[in-house]
Write a protein that holds these residues in place. Structure first.
Motif, short mmCIF file in Angstrom:
data_model
loop_
_atom_site.label_atom_id
_atom_site.label_comp_id
_atom_site.label_asym_id
_atom_site.label_seq_id
_atom_site.Cartn_x
_atom_site.Cartn_y
_atom_site.Cartn_z
N GLY A 48 39.46 29.95 -11.28
CA GLY A 48 38.12 30.49 -11.40
C GLY A 48 37.08 29.41 -11.27
N GLU A 49 35.87 29.83 -10.97
CA GLU A 49 34.76 28.90 -10.87
C GLU A 49 33.48 29.62 -11.24
N LEU A 50 32.48 28.83 -11.56
CA LEU A 50 31.14 29.34 -11.87
C LEU A 50 30.14 28.63 -10.99
N GLY A 51 29.43 29.39 -10.17
CA GLY A 51 28.34 28.84 -9.38
C GLY A 51 27.01 29.12 -10.06
N ALA A 80 25.01 24.20 -8.56
CA ALA A 80 26.08 23.50 -9.28
C ALA A 80 27.31 24.40 -9.28
N VAL A 81 28.48 23.78 -9.21
CA VAL A 81 29.75 24.52 -9.26
C VAL A 81 30.60 23.93 -10.38
N LEU A 82 31.04 24.78 -11.31
CA LEU A 82 31.91 24.38 -12.41
C LEU A 82 33.26 25.07 -12.24
N ALA A 94 17.81 31.03 -13.53
CA ALA A 94 19.16 30.69 -13.09
C ALA A 94 19.91 31.95 -12.69
N SER A 95 20.64 31.82 -11.58
CA SER A 95 21.53 32.86 -11.09
C SER A 95 22.97 32.35 -11.24
N PHE A 96 23.80 33.12 -11.92
CA PHE A 96 25.18 32.70 -12.21
C PHE A 96 26.15 33.63 -11.47
N LEU A 97 27.18 33.05 -10.89
CA LEU A 97 28.24 33.84 -10.26
C LEU A 97 29.60 33.31 -10.68
N PHE A 98 30.34 34.15 -11.39
CA PHE A 98 31.74 33.85 -11.74
C PHE A 98 32.64 34.45 -10.66
N ALA A 99 33.62 33.69 -10.22
CA ALA A 99 34.61 34.18 -9.27
C ALA A 99 36.00 33.77 -9.78
N PHE A 100 36.92 34.75 -9.78
CA PHE A 100 38.26 34.51 -10.32
C PHE A 100 39.32 35.05 -9.36
#
Length: 267
Positions: free
Chosen positions: A137-140, A211-213, A260-266
């Protein structure tokens, strides 16, 4: 004064254009929703177009990204050929197609006066198909900010100073959810000269930054627990505060907002 807009949605996926050969794949990341220019055909002969702003979610090739994207060819793109933004032409480019099979995405948005004091993004169990195991997974994050400051020169001579507002970004739920911290940002330095005994109002802005976490084991474990139970949710809480640097001036920030705009992808 406070502005607050909150939403959680499952987003549609789009393509981003790059100069790669069709048929290749690349490591890639999802980009959070943002305003994109959408050019559409209006008339055929002569070929004219109109432009409008639309929300889009793209993927871009990025070494070490959590996902694999396909590079597709012969993607049609319309673009303007003159300054009037009326006459347009067509070109064919390669695009990066976001993966869709086995991918779950959740987006959140917040526009609020700093400090936020805690903004919750909730990931519900039913975003995922039953029986799956989340392994990556990641968070943009796409963030922009601005601050209005009153600067006062109380000295008896002219003063020149540089003003910046530092943004302190935090994930307060559990910092171990991701392999790195949410990076702090800053407004662009703003240099101002004030005569003795005068004051002025200025606006300091942070250009939109991505940013990408990468998700770490504690977050994946928490998600797999709610999927197995087919109940519950995982909450990720964000906070943004600020610190100001105003040199020899008095005064400072009147109000400051961060968006801030957040996008989780899994997967």
């Amino acid at each position: 004064m406070e502005r607050l807009c909150v939403g959680v949605v499952v987003v549609a996926l789009a393509a981003a254009f790059v100069g790669l050969a069709s048929g290749q794949t690349c490591d890639c990341v999802f980009q959070p929703p943002r305003d994109c220019e959408l050019v559409t055909l209006q008339t055929v002969d002569p070929q004219t177009c109109v432009s409008q702003t639309s929300q889009c979610t793209n993927c871009i090739c990025s070494q070490g990204g959590s996902f694999t994207c396909n590079v597709v060819g012969n993607t049609q793109r319309l673009f303007f050929t003159d300054e009037t933004q009326t006459v347009c032409a067509t070109e064919f480019v390669q695009g990066v197609a976001c993966p869709s099979d086995g991918i779950a995405t959740v987006s959140c948005f917040n526009d609020q006066q700093m400090p936020w004091g805690g903004f919750n993004c909730v990931i519900d169990f039913d975003v995922f198909p039953s029986g799956v195991t989340v392994t990556a997974g990641e968070l943009g994050i796409l963030q922009s900010s601005n601050a209005t400051l009153t600067l006062i020169n109380e000295q008896t001579q002219e003063v020149t100073g540089t003003v910046t507002v530092s943004l302190i970004n935090e994930i307060t739920t559990d910092p171990t959810y991701f392999t790195t911290l949410w990076p702090n940002e800053s407004t662009s330095p703003l240099t101002t000269t004030l005569p003795a005994g005068s004051q002025t109002t200025v606006t300091a802005s942070q250009t939109a930054e991505d940013a990408v976490l990468i998700a770490d084991t504690p977050l994946l474990t928490a998600l797999n627990a709610i999927i197995a139970a087919q109940a519950g949710s995982v909450t990720v809480t964000f906070d943004v505060s600020f610190e100001q640097t105003i040199g020899s001036f008095e005064g400072g920030v009147d109000e400051a907002f961060s968006t801030a705009s957040f996008l989780f992808a899994f997967a």
